[in-house]
Scaffold this active site. Structure first.
Site, PDB file in Angstrom:
ATOM      1  N   GLY A  93       0.822  -1.198   0.000  1.00 44.44           N
ATOM      2  CA  GLY A  93       0.000   0.000   0.000  1.00 44.44           C
ATOM      3  C   GLY A  93       0.859   1.251   0.000  1.00 44.44           C
ATOM      4  CG  ASP A 146      -1.011  -5.312  -0.235  1.00 41.39           C
ATOM      5  OD1 ASP A 146      -2.076  -5.497  -0.868  1.00 41.39           O
ATOM      6  OD2 ASP A 146      -0.718  -4.224   0.297  1.00 41.39           O
ATOM      7  CE  LYS A 157      -7.999   0.580  11.736  1.00 41.58           C
ATOM      8  NZ  LYS A 157      -7.271  -0.594  11.211  1.00 41.58           N
ATOM      9  CE1 TYR A 159     -10.545   2.386   8.061  1.00 41.05           C
ATOM     10  CE2 TYR A 159     -10.640   4.739   8.513  1.00 41.05           C
ATOM     11  CZ  TYR A 159      -9.904   3.596   8.312  1.00 41.05           C
ATOM     12  OH  TYR A 159      -8.533   3.636   8.372  1.00 41.05           O
ATOM     13  CG  LEU A 178       0.848  -0.392   7.901  1.00 42.82           C
ATOM     14  CD1 LEU A 178       1.916  -0.032   6.868  1.00 42.82           C
ATOM     15  CD2 LEU A 178       0.394   0.864   8.632  1.00 42.82           C
ATOM     16  N   GLY A 205      -3.573  -2.129  -2.641  1.00 37.00           N
ATOM     17  CA  GLY A 205      -2.134  -1.917  -2.802  1.00 37.00           C
ATOM     18  C   GLY A 205      -1.738  -2.057  -4.257  1.00 37.00           C
ATOM     19  CB  ALA A 222      -2.417   1.074  11.061  1.00 37.14           C
TER      20      ALA A 222
END
Length: 340
Positions: A29, A50, A172, A168, A95, A55, A136
């Site tokens: 990414g 990935d 998280k 989202y 990530l 990405g 992340a």
């Protein structure tokens, strides 16, 4: 931490740990590619995984000839592959995630499943082998809070579940709760970092990232589309600064079990960003105001978003070295070199 502004690359770290193997999920990414480069320059062997859903191999093209770099094209939901990779590494920088406003609005099921199930898979395998995890997170978790600047211990205010835009942030938040639960209950060493609008060379505007979109439109002389009245403000951090912060957190034992904001405190309105993109590129592009309704009923915006970075500064003395104009110049040069 002096940065090399001439080429937009961070310096190598003063600390060398050649025996620590780093696994970077989402390694192809935008941020992952830059982080892999910095880690390799700092003496770390790196494995990147990935599935290339968002990405791109271009982000790691220059790294694939490096003797200490391995790339694995696979989803982090493949338990057999992740078990092997995590058993062979020392630290995981997680990530991999579904990111970008447009992607979140278009594919909410993908967003929720990728973020929550992916993080659970990483934490579960990391616990099996006792490996350190850097997770992340995002400024999105602060939601609609009006307390500025945002501090790591602040309460969170998010919108209604009927607005997919908040899915989202919610995923998280769950990721953070889950990581801290693994730390407290199972003694997994975890570090959480909340990124605030990380931007720079090689970032795509495909999923709504505003800086590359504005600069590309300015370079092409096309209208720069600003949603609402343009008075909503943001802070933008150069990816070279952000990745330097991540390496600093990775190397500091006192970061374990903590959450850190990573971002710039230089504020700009979105209208101001459009004007500065025009100025940096000497563009005659008109600025076009667009009503939010074009994004659909699921979208909801915030007026200001500013991080309090005193906690990370106190730990590793980190602060951004690149200004917004530096960022815009680097993005413009990158887009021009790639012929837009």
């Amino acid at each position: 931490m002096e940065q090399n502004k001439a080429n937009g690359q961070p310096p190598t770290s003063d600390l060398q740990h050649p025996k620590s193997n780093i696994l970077v999920t989402g390694g192809a990414g935008f941020i992952g590619g830059h982080l892999c480069r910095l880690l390799l320059d700092s003496g770390y062997p790196v494995t990147a995984i990935d599935n290339l859903s968002t990405g791109n191999l271009r982000n790691i093209a220059a790294l694939r000839r490096h003797p200490n770099f391995i790339f694995v094209r696979e989803t982090i939901l493949n338990e057999m592959v992740m078990d092997r990779l995590i058993s062979e590494c020392d630290v995981i920088v997680h990530l991999a995630a579904a990111v970008g406003v447009q992607l979140i609005l278009d594919r909410p099921v993908h967003t929720i499943e990728t973020n929550i199930l992916g993080t659970e898979a990483v934490l579960r395998a990391a616990t099996r082998y006792g490996k350190k995890v850097l997770l992340a997170s995002t400024s999105e978790v602060y939601g609609k809070s009006e307390r500025i600047p945002f501090s790591e211990e602040d309460d969170r205010v998010v919108g209604a579940t009927t607005r997919a835009r908040w899915s989202y942030a919610a995923t998280k938040e769950v990721d953070e709760f889950l990581a801290l639960a693994y730390h407290r209950e199972r003694e997994l060493p975890v570090v959480i970092f909340r990124l605030f609008n990380t931007v720079g060379p090689r970032q795509t505007g495909q999923y709504g990232m505003v800086v590359p979109r504005f600069v590309r439109w300015a370079l092409k002389g096309e209208p720069i589309r600003v949603y609402g009245d343009g008075q909503q403000s943001r802070c933008f951090c150069h990816v070279a600064d952000a990745t330097q912060a991540l390496v600093g957190l990775l190397e500091h034992p006192d970061a374990i079990g903590q959450i850190y904001n990573v971002g710039s405190i230089e504020q700009v309105t979105i209208l101001g960003l459009a004007e500065r993109a025009k100025a940096i590129t000497n563009s005659a592009s008109p600025i076009q105001f667009v009503p939010y309704k074009e994004l659909g009923n699921d979208f909801e915006d915030m007026r200001r978003r500013v991080p309090d970075t005193s906690k990370i500064h106190a730990l590793i003395r980190w602060e951004p070295q690149f200004s917004l104009d530096d960022i815009l110049r680097d993005v413009a040069a990158d887009l021009s070199a790639g012929e837009l």
